[in-house]
Design a protein around this motif. Structure first.
Motif, mmCIF file in Angstrom:
data_model
loop_
_atom_site.group_PDB
_atom_site.id
_atom_site.type_symbol
_atom_site.label_atom_id
_atom_site.label_comp_id
_atom_site.label_asym_id
_atom_site.label_seq_id
_atom_site.Cartn_x
_atom_site.Cartn_y
_atom_site.Cartn_z
ATOM 1 N N ASP A 75 -36.383 35.006 40.458
ATOM 2 C CA ASP A 75 -36.216 33.761 41.202
ATOM 3 C C ASP A 75 -35.451 33.996 42.497
ATOM 4 O OD1 ASP A 75 -36.810 31.039 41.241
ATOM 5 O OD2 ASP A 75 -34.796 30.512 40.572
ATOM 6 N N HIS A 107 -39.498 27.376 42.714
ATOM 7 C CA HIS A 107 -38.159 27.887 42.478
ATOM 8 C C HIS A 107 -37.616 27.333 41.156
ATOM 9 C CE1 HIS A 107 -34.341 29.618 43.617
ATOM 10 N NE2 HIS A 107 -33.761 28.485 43.279
ATOM 11 N N GLY A 108 -37.318 28.190 40.226
ATOM 12 C CA GLY A 108 -36.699 27.800 38.968
ATOM 13 C C GLY A 108 -37.637 27.290 37.903
ATOM 14 N N SER A 155 -29.320 28.673 32.389
ATOM 15 C CA SER A 155 -30.461 28.351 33.248
ATOM 16 C C SER A 155 -30.042 27.469 34.418
ATOM 17 C CB SER A 155 -31.556 27.659 32.443
ATOM 18 O OG SER A 155 -32.075 28.522 31.478
ATOM 19 N N LEU A 191 -30.105 28.633 38.229
ATOM 20 C CA LEU A 191 -30.917 27.887 39.184
ATOM 21 C C LEU A 191 -30.110 27.567 40.438
ATOM 22 C CD1 LEU A 191 -33.618 26.448 39.705
ATOM 23 C CD2 LEU A 191 -32.603 24.423 38.695
#
Length: 84
Positions: free
Chosen positions: A29, A38-39, A65, A69
């Motif tokens: 990412d 993205h993510g 996560s 992110l």
């Protein structure tokens, strides 16, 4: 889907694999330009963690996560000019 959850629930290797996968997704990412999915790969990891039935693992993967992110937004290359 029940066969999959029955398979991953009792295994001890699930936790280290999921944590490693979070870091792998973070690395991938961080190489992806902002604005391009993205993510998006963190979501399947959270779903797999929920299938294990272990609340602590689910919370750990979710927090990792979310932090990854946000950190990914800081370290990812900028989007090219004209990218909406």
């Amino acid at each position: 889907m029940s066969k999959f959850s029955d398979f991953i629930e009792p295994h001890r290797a699930t936790s280290p694999l999921l944590v490693s996968a979070v870091f792998l997704v973070f690395f991938a990412d961080s190489q992806t330009q902002l604005g391009f999915a993205h993510g998006v790969l963190f979501t399947p990891l959270v779903v797999v963690a929920s299938l294990t039935g272990r609340l602590r693992l689910l919370n750990t993967i979710s927090v990792l996560s979310i932090c990854s992110l946000w950190l990914g937004y800081l370290v990812s290359p900028a989007a090219p000019d004209g990218f909406s």
